[in-house]
Design a protein around this motif. Structure first.
Motif, mmCIF file in Angstrom:
data_model
loop_
_atom_site.group_PDB
_atom_site.id
_atom_site.type_symbol
_atom_site.label_atom_id
_atom_site.label_comp_id
_atom_site.label_asym_id
_atom_site.label_seq_id
_atom_site.Cartn_x
_atom_site.Cartn_y
_atom_site.Cartn_z
ATOM 1 N N ASP A 70 -62.352 -12.976 -10.408
ATOM 2 C CA ASP A 70 -62.904 -11.637 -10.249
ATOM 3 C C ASP A 70 -62.210 -11.037 -9.023
ATOM 4 O O ASP A 70 -62.546 -11.366 -7.881
ATOM 5 C CB ASP A 70 -64.427 -11.688 -10.091
ATOM 6 C CG ASP A 70 -65.116 -12.134 -11.395
ATOM 7 O OD1 ASP A 70 -64.412 -12.304 -12.419
ATOM 8 O OD2 ASP A 70 -66.339 -12.296 -11.396
ATOM 9 N N GLU B 15 -61.534 -8.829 -6.373
ATOM 10 C CA GLU B 15 -62.252 -7.829 -5.584
ATOM 11 C C GLU B 15 -62.106 -8.182 -4.116
ATOM 12 O O GLU B 15 -61.721 -9.303 -3.776
ATOM 13 C CB GLU B 15 -63.732 -7.829 -5.977
ATOM 14 C CG GLU B 15 -64.405 -9.170 -5.698
ATOM 15 C CD GLU B 15 -65.745 -9.350 -6.394
ATOM 16 O OE1 GLU B 15 -65.820 -9.058 -7.603
ATOM 17 O OE2 GLU B 15 -66.692 -9.793 -5.726
ATOM 18 N N HIS C 238 -63.126 -4.997 -14.182
ATOM 19 C CA HIS C 238 -64.323 -5.371 -13.404
ATOM 20 C C HIS C 238 -64.899 -4.101 -12.770
ATOM 21 O O HIS C 238 -65.338 -4.128 -11.631
ATOM 22 C CB HIS C 238 -63.897 -6.418 -12.361
ATOM 23 C CG HIS C 238 -65.009 -7.221 -11.754
ATOM 24 N ND1 HIS C 238 -66.101 -7.673 -12.458
ATOM 25 C CD2 HIS C 238 -65.196 -7.671 -10.480
ATOM 26 C CE1 HIS C 238 -66.901 -8.361 -11.646
ATOM 27 N NE2 HIS C 238 -66.379 -8.367 -10.442
ATOM 28 N N HIS D 266 -67.193 -1.498 -8.480
ATOM 29 C CA HIS D 266 -68.018 -2.712 -8.406
ATOM 30 C C HIS D 266 -69.516 -2.461 -8.210
ATOM 31 O O HIS D 266 -70.184 -3.169 -7.447
ATOM 32 C CB HIS D 266 -67.497 -3.648 -7.298
ATOM 33 C CG HIS D 266 -67.854 -5.091 -7.531
ATOM 34 N ND1 HIS D 266 -68.999 -5.666 -7.021
ATOM 35 C CD2 HIS D 266 -67.237 -6.074 -8.212
ATOM 36 C CE1 HIS D 266 -69.054 -6.943 -7.370
ATOM 37 N NE2 HIS D 266 -67.992 -7.212 -8.110
ATOM 38 N N PRO E 27 -69.875 -6.586 -12.743
ATOM 39 C CA PRO E 27 -70.201 -7.078 -11.409
ATOM 40 C C PRO E 27 -71.584 -7.732 -11.416
ATOM 41 O O PRO E 27 -72.512 -7.252 -12.080
ATOM 42 C CB PRO E 27 -70.214 -5.795 -10.568
ATOM 43 C CG PRO E 27 -69.255 -4.888 -11.273
ATOM 44 C CD PRO E 27 -69.460 -5.181 -12.735
ATOM 45 N N HIS F 155 -63.843 -16.074 -6.919
ATOM 46 C CA HIS F 155 -63.508 -14.860 -6.168
ATOM 47 C C HIS F 155 -62.489 -15.193 -5.074
ATOM 48 O O HIS F 155 -62.641 -16.226 -4.415
ATOM 49 C CB HIS F 155 -64.747 -14.296 -5.460
ATOM 50 C CG HIS F 155 -65.835 -13.856 -6.360
ATOM 51 N ND1 HIS F 155 -66.953 -14.621 -6.610
ATOM 52 C CD2 HIS F 155 -65.983 -12.726 -7.077
ATOM 53 C CE1 HIS F 155 -67.748 -13.970 -7.439
ATOM 54 N NE2 HIS F 155 -67.187 -12.814 -7.747
HETATM 55 ZN ZN ZN Z 1 -67.409 -9.020 -8.811
#
Ligand code: ZN
Length: 278
Positions: A8, A10, A78, A82, A119, A228
């Motif tokens: 993911d 981010e 995604h 978010h 998210p 992540h």
């Molecule tokens: Zn996320």
């Protein structure tokens, strides 16, 4: 069996706890540095993954997205900023998706975005409407459902393996009208479901237990792991939060990459699109 590996993509301040807390002037981007060890690990292991990318990251780091696409990784969605979907209306989500597609098209012209991850895994029975928005928006699959109960998210009783999720209830199968769903890995022990999908579980469970749960799940279905960049990177800012939240976000971050590497050696992973054959 081929298993699904996902990132993911981010920044450290995008997560649900921090998004509303960190003021704009403290949002120093770090995603490029944070994702580098993962990219290098995947290259060493000869593995490709799906990068569920926040549109703001694509907008601000288009060269990073081009690098990922050129290396054969899958780029998926995604959202743009978010938000978790519990806070959105269907129109809000459509707006997020439109902005996302603009950002991704500018970063990697012509890229075919097939998949979506919400998210905070925020597709559940409260946000069933989102599946219809995704299907109408041209997405071929979703990978947001955690088929277990947790204090933060989850869809009790949802199938553990790939299914077509009903647009009225993401925990139910609708083989004709539903959207293809690849749920995050959970293990079933009778009525008990234990989420085992990477990220916080990769860090907080004792590793031998985590690996044993994956081996058990992998006997019958593809694993679906997520991670992540901020939880595998030593330089992630430690923001002042309540102790319980700090525990969840930062514990064992220094072990996460090594654990992931051992899993990459044991199981065969590929991007989600390859596992689903879409
Ligand atoms: Zn996320």
């Amino acid at each position: 069996m081929i298993h699904a590996l996902s990132v993911d993509l981010e920044d450290w301040f995008h997560g649900d706890l921090l998004r509303g807390l960190v003021p704009q002037h403290e949002r120093v981007p770090q995603v490029r540095e944070a994702v580098r060890p993962l990219i290098d690990l995947f290259e060493r292991a000869g593995v490709r993954a799906t990068f569920f990318t926040v549109g703001e990251v694509a907008r601000d780091h288009p060269d990073l997205l081009r690098e990922l696409a050129a290396a054969g990784h899958e780029i998926a969605c995604h959202t743009m900023t978010h938000p978790n979907l519990w806070r959105l209306t269907p129109d809000d989500l459509r707006d997020e998706l439109e902005q996302y597609h603009e950002a991704i098209e500018r970063a990697v012209p012509g890229v075919d975005v097939l998949g979506f991850r919400a998210p905070m895994f925020s597709i559940d029975r409260r946000t069933a409407w989102a599946l219809g928005v995704l299907r109408d928006g041209g997405f071929r699959y979703d990978s947001s459902v955690v088929p277990a109960w947790t204090p933060a998210y989850g869809v009790r009783g949802a199938p553990l393996d790939v299914y077509h999720a009903s647009l009225r209830d993401p925990g139910r199968v609708d083989a004709e009208e539903g959207l293809l769903e690849l749920p995050l890995t959970a293990c079933a022990f009778g009525p008990l479901r234990v989420p085992t999908a990477g990220g916080v579980y990769l860090r907080l469970y004792p590793f031998p237990l985590f690996r044993a749960l994956l081996r058990r799940a992998a006997r019958t279905r593809p694993l679906v792991l997520y991670v992540h960049p901020w939880e595998t990177y030593a330089g992630t800012p430690r923001y002042p939060l309540a102790p319980w939240y700090k525990f969840g976000l930062y514990t064992n971050a220094r072990h996460a990459l090594g654990r992931l590497e051992r899993l990459l050696q044991e199981f065969s992973f590929a991007p989600v699109r390859d596992v689903l054959g879409v």
